[in-house]
Scaffold this motif. Structure first.
Motif, PDB file in Angstrom:
ATOM      1  N   ALA A 328      59.820  29.400  48.930  1.00  0.00           N
ATOM      2  CA  ALA A 328      58.593  28.788  48.794  1.00  0.00           C
ATOM      3  C   ALA A 328      57.377  29.509  49.363  1.00  0.00           C
ATOM      4  N   GLN A 329      57.702  30.213  50.432  1.00  0.00           N
ATOM      5  CA  GLN A 329      56.452  30.778  51.283  1.00  0.00           C
ATOM      6  C   GLN A 329      55.854  31.891  50.038  1.00  0.00           C
ATOM      7  N   THR A 330      56.987  32.531  49.466  1.00  0.00           N
ATOM      8  CA  THR A 330      56.479  33.479  48.376  1.00  0.00           C
ATOM      9  C   THR A 330      55.668  32.897  47.464  1.00  0.00           C
ATOM     10  N   ARG A 331      56.145  31.818  46.906  1.00  0.00           N
ATOM     11  CA  ARG A 331      55.525  30.990  45.726  1.00  0.00           C
ATOM     12  C   ARG A 331      54.058  30.785  46.433  1.00  0.00           C
ATOM     13  N   LEU A 332      53.994  30.255  47.632  1.00  0.00           N
ATOM     14  CA  LEU A 332      52.548  29.971  47.682  1.00  0.00           C
ATOM     15  C   LEU A 332      51.871  31.287  47.881  1.00  0.00           C
ATOM     16  N   LYS A 333      52.242  32.244  48.535  1.00  0.00           N
ATOM     17  CA  LYS A 333      51.539  33.665  48.481  1.00  0.00           C
ATOM     18  C   LYS A 333      51.123  33.894  46.960  1.00  0.00           C
ATOM     19  N   GLN A 334      52.144  33.967  46.102  1.00  0.00           N
ATOM     20  CA  GLN A 334      51.663  34.053  44.764  1.00  0.00           C
ATOM     21  C   GLN A 334      50.524  33.191  44.006  1.00  0.00           C
ATOM     22  N   SER A 335      50.654  32.012  44.431  1.00  0.00           N
ATOM     23  CA  SER A 335      49.651  31.264  44.022  1.00  0.00           C
ATOM     24  C   SER A 335      48.151  31.251  44.370  1.00  0.00           C
ATOM     25  N   LYS A 336      48.095  31.939  45.767  1.00  0.00           N
ATOM     26  CA  LYS A 336      46.750  32.454  46.222  1.00  0.00           C
ATOM     27  C   LYS A 336      46.353  33.522  45.501  1.00  0.00           C
ATOM     28  N   GLU A 337      47.395  34.514  45.222  1.00  0.00           N
ATOM     29  CA  GLU A 337      47.200  35.704  44.766  1.00  0.00           C
ATOM     30  C   GLU A 337      46.658  35.571  43.117  1.00  0.00           C
ATOM     31  N   LEU A 338      47.279  34.489  42.347  1.00  0.00           N
ATOM     32  CA  LEU A 338      46.876  34.249  41.105  1.00  0.00           C
ATOM     33  C   LEU A 338      45.463  33.764  41.219  1.00  0.00           C
ATOM     34  N   HIS A 339      45.163  32.966  42.118  1.00  0.00           N
ATOM     35  CA  HIS A 339      43.528  32.428  42.116  1.00  0.00           C
ATOM     36  C   HIS A 339      42.892  33.712  42.331  1.00  0.00           C
ATOM     37  N   ASP A 340      43.244  34.354  43.200  1.00  0.00           N
ATOM     38  CA  ASP A 340      42.271  35.697  43.561  1.00  0.00           C
ATOM     39  C   ASP A 340      42.092  36.667  42.386  1.00  0.00           C
ATOM     40  N   ALA A 341      43.413  36.718  41.403  1.00  0.00           N
ATOM     41  CA  ALA A 341      43.264  37.429  40.212  1.00  0.00           C
ATOM     42  C   ALA A 341      42.343  37.050  39.428  1.00  0.00           C
ATOM     43  N   LEU A 342      42.136  35.892  39.285  1.00  0.00           N
ATOM     44  CA  LEU A 342      41.022  35.181  38.412  1.00  0.00           C
ATOM     45  C   LEU A 342      39.603  35.329  38.989  1.00  0.00           C
ATOM     46  N   SER A 343      39.640  35.477  40.169  1.00  0.00           N
ATOM     47  CA  SER A 343      38.077  35.564  40.676  1.00  0.00           C
ATOM     48  C   SER A 343      37.649  37.170  40.911  1.00  0.00           C
ATOM     49  N   ASN A 344      38.741  37.858  40.960  1.00  0.00           N
ATOM     50  CA  ASN A 344      38.538  39.428  41.083  1.00  0.00           C
ATOM     51  C   ASN A 344      38.720  40.011  39.818  1.00  0.00           C
ATOM     52  N   LYS A 345      39.110  39.096  38.793  1.00  0.00           N
ATOM     53  CA  LYS A 345      39.159  39.930  37.304  1.00  0.00           C
ATOM     54  C   LYS A 345      40.210  41.016  37.195  1.00  0.00           C
ATOM     55  N   GLU A 346      41.200  40.593  38.000  1.00  0.00           N
ATOM     56  CA  GLU A 346      42.453  41.459  37.984  1.00  0.00           C
ATOM     57  C   GLU A 346      43.403  41.257  36.511  1.00  0.00           C
ATOM     58  N   LEU A 347      42.886  40.204  35.678  1.00  0.00           N
ATOM     59  CA  LEU A 347      43.870  40.026  34.642  1.00  0.00           C
ATOM     60  C   LEU A 347      43.040  40.681  33.408  1.00  0.00           C
ATOM     61  N   PHE A 348      43.931  41.440  32.643  1.00  0.00           N
ATOM     62  CA  PHE A 348      43.159  41.953  31.297  1.00  0.00           C
ATOM     63  C   PHE A 348      44.160  41.620  30.182  1.00  0.00           C
ATOM     64  N   LEU A 349      43.810  42.083  29.077  1.00  0.00           N
ATOM     65  CA  LEU A 349      44.435  41.883  27.696  1.00  0.00           C
ATOM     66  C   LEU A 349      44.934  43.254  27.209  1.00  0.00           C
ATOM     67  N   GLN A 350      46.092  43.146  26.571  1.00  0.00           N
ATOM     68  CA  GLN A 350      46.664  44.342  25.629  1.00  0.00           C
ATOM     69  C   GLN A 350      46.859  43.724  24.526  1.00  0.00           C
ATOM     70  N   TYR A 351      46.843  44.218  23.266  1.00  0.00           N
ATOM     71  CA  TYR A 351      46.943  44.085  21.774  1.00  0.00           C
ATOM     72  C   TYR A 351      48.087  44.518  21.246  1.00  0.00           C
ATOM     73  N   GLN A 352      48.906  43.711  20.671  1.00  0.00           N
ATOM     74  CA  GLN A 352      50.109  44.229  19.738  1.00  0.00           C
ATOM     75  C   GLN A 352      49.871  43.989  18.420  1.00  0.00           C
ATOM     76  N   PRO A 353      50.035  45.186  17.537  1.00  0.00           N
ATOM     77  CA  PRO A 353      49.657  45.065  16.131  1.00  0.00           C
ATOM     78  C   PRO A 353      50.544  44.191  15.427  1.00  0.00           C
ATOM     79  N   GLN A 354      50.100  43.461  14.470  1.00  0.00           N
ATOM     80  CA  GLN A 354      50.901  42.712  13.467  1.00  0.00           C
ATOM     81  C   GLN A 354      50.526  43.516  12.096  1.00  0.00           C
ATOM     82  N   VAL A 355      51.878  43.611  11.294  1.00  0.00           N
ATOM     83  CA  VAL A 355      51.886  44.390  10.250  1.00  0.00           C
ATOM     84  C   VAL A 355      52.370  43.473   9.099  1.00  0.00           C
TER      85      VAL A 355
END
Length: 590
Positions: A328-355
């Protein structure tokens, strides 16, 4: 004789007046009144004069009275005495009568003033009585309001069950009681699975009725000596005292009670015209007060166990284990990190082709990645569920749409100015079912030129468990904004053929779980063939995802599958990498 009697009476009257004035002077301070001394002197002289007249009738007394030697002298003396007395009286009355009149007027004024003051006092008394009555009424209303606030502080307003504060009070009360009667207890936190979909699809009014109905069902089926309350949202709490003395027997009794609670919630529920088949996840902790845990610790343990139960799926329960605390403590830490990821723009996109079946590029799917500052690239399967749980999945959805529109808008302006670029974005069911979802998409797409870009929203079959008419209405509104739809993970969820016919879907994506063992698993092959036959009849395109080798591709190609996606055709990359590798341009040119 009559003359003597009259003179005597006048003398007595003068004496009485004289005595009265003297007495008044001595007792009531009349000498302070104007003319009072003149009156006393005047009446004294008259009294002497009358007394001399009386003695004239008694010759034997003449020797005691100092009067003139002759009758003439005596008359003169008496006349002068009377005259002087009258003069003193005249002066005295001249000074005293105005004072008397003023006193009389003053008394009248005082009487009027007293009367007016009495009236004012009565009015004021009446006002004070009214104010006093109002104060009593206000005090009574405040006491009533305070009583209501006290009740509200300890009671859930919707279900009228005790709330979290009442639970903590109950636990503290049981702690004191356990000093005399040691006992084992079990706490159950009961959380309704996927209840947000009920609120999103049918509205909070229906959702509230469902919560109230579940609360009534639980209240009807629990023992009076146990504690049942609502923690908020779709969570209820039950604290039971165990009749068993040893922990093993208490745990077994708790297991049976948890099974009963699961079945109780799962029983079909009818609210208004809607039928519900709900399920619940339950977190359990068995405790006594010998371990020194606080009430908050006990509640936290049950909450951790609930999280563990929800990880198993829907309709499960889990007992608290000490190792869960670290998790649970790990989950709480991950929650904070995910909030920070949005603020710090750590999330990005990759694109997979469709044919298409010839390998020609027809579009691509935007896939979210997390560039963790310590753990490196994190796959969405490791944080999407967490985003749902902590309530930021809609923020992630808007973040992805903004980024995809921006990046792909730059791409089409540079490389595909005359053609449509199809870009697929995954949307969470809970995000799609938000009331203002259409407005969210509109506000985002209005910021970009969508002329050469075709936005495709990939939704899962879970959206169909809500109000299907509302889902169709939203989809049609978005189609008018030139947004298209693809039904993702088809075959793994809740959709029926009826829903598939009703929904304005452009494409169906066969889930990769059916693709992986096409050659070895006849059931998977039959399901895939049935999906292709059905969608062909409905004139809906199909994309098979998870194609990893040539045998899978050929098998699907022989079944006339239209479109493909997977590592066999290209792994997810950034737009720049796809262009650099020639994946986009070359495959479009085939």
């Amino acid at each position: 004789m009559n003359e003597l009697l009259l003179e005597s009476l006048v003398a007595l009257t003068a004496f009485a007046v004289l005595w009265t004035l003297y007495y008044s002077m001595m007792r009531h301070k009349v000498e302070s009144q104007p003319g009072s001394r003149f009156l006393i002197i005047g009446f004294t002289l008259l009294f002497i004069s009358f007394l001399i007249d009386i003695t004239d009738n008694f010759p034997s007394l003449n020797q005691y009275i100092l009067i003139g030697d002759t009758p003439t002298e005596a008359v003169i003396e008496k006349g002068i005495g009377s005259l002087i007395g009258l003069l003193f009286l005249a002066v005295g009355f001249h000074r005293w009568l105005p004072a008397v009149f003023e006193l009389s007027i003053a008394k009248k004024n005082i009487h009027k003033l007293n009367s007016k003051l009495g009236k004012l006092v009565d009015e004021r008394t009446s006002e004070l009585s009214d104010v006093n009555q109002q104060l009593r009424q206000e005090i009574a209303e405040r006491e009533k309001a305070q009583s209501k606030l006290d009740k509200q502080m300890l009671q859930d307003p919707l279900t009228e069950l005790p709330n979290r504060y009442a639970l903590l009070e109950y636990l503290e009360h049981e702690r004191l009681r356990s000093n005399v009667h040691p006992n084992h207890y079990a706490m159950f936190i009961i959380d309704l699975d996927q209840f947000k979909a009920v609120n999103d699809s049918l509205g909070h009014a229906v959702g509230d009725k469902v919560i109230k109905a579940i609360g009534n069902r639980l209240a009807f089926n629990h023992r009076s000596e146990d504690f049942l309350g609502r923690l908020g949202g779709d969570e209820f709490v039950l604290v039971m005292s165990m009749n068993k003395d040893d922990p093993q027997s208490a745990a077994l009794q708790t297991y049976n009670n948890a099974t009963t609670l699961i079945e109780l919630v799962a029983a079909q529920l009818k609210v208004d015209k809607h039928q519900f088949n709900l399920s619940a996840s339950i977190g359990i902790t068995v405790f006594n007060y010998g371990g020194g845990q606080s009430s908050e610790d006990i509640l936290r343990q049950a909450d951790i166990a609930l999280y563990n139960a929800k990880e198993k799926g829907q309709g499960f329960f889990s007992f608290f284990q000490p190792e869960m605390q670290k998790k649970a403590q790990t989950r709480l830490k991950q929650s904070k990190e995910l909030h920070d990821a949005l603020s710090n723009k750590e999330l990005f996109l990759q694109y997979q082709p469709q044919v298409d079946k010839d390998g020609k590029f027809i579009g691509m799917e935007a896939l979210l990645r997390w560039h963790h500052p310590i753990n490196g690239i994190v796959d969405p399967s490791n944080f999407i569920a967490l985003a749902e749980e902590i309530g930021i999945i809609d923020k992630l959805g808007r973040y992805i749409m903004h980024m995809a529109c921006q990046q792909c808008n730059d791409l089409v302006s540079s490389f595909y100015p005359d053609n449509k670029l199809k870009v697929a974005i995954n949307i969470s069911p809970s995000h799609f079912l938000q009331d203002d979802f259409v407005e969210q998409v509109k506000s985002i797409t209005e910021n970009y030129s969508m002329q050469n870009m075709q936005l495709v929203l990939e939704i899962t079959e879970e959206v169909t468990i809500g109000d299907i008419e509302d889902v169709i209405k939203k989809m049609n509104q978005l189609r008018r904004l030139h947004v298209h739809f693809s039904l993702d993970d088809f075959g793994t969820g809740y959709s029926s053929l009826t829903y598939l016919k009703q929904l304005p879907i452009d494409t169906v994506k066969i889930d990769k779980s059916f693709i992986q063992e096409l050659h070895e698993n006849k059931d998977d092959a039959s399901i895939v063939e049935a999906i292709l036959t059905m969608t062909r009849a409905l004139e809906i395109d199909v994309i098979a995802e998870g194609i990893e080798n040539q045998s899978q591709y050929k098998f699907l190609s022989n079944l006339h599958c239209q479109y493909y996606q997977g590592y066999y055709f290209g792994k997810p990359e950034s737009v720049a990498a796809l262009i650099e590798n020639g994946d986009l341009i070359d495959k479009r040119a085939i």
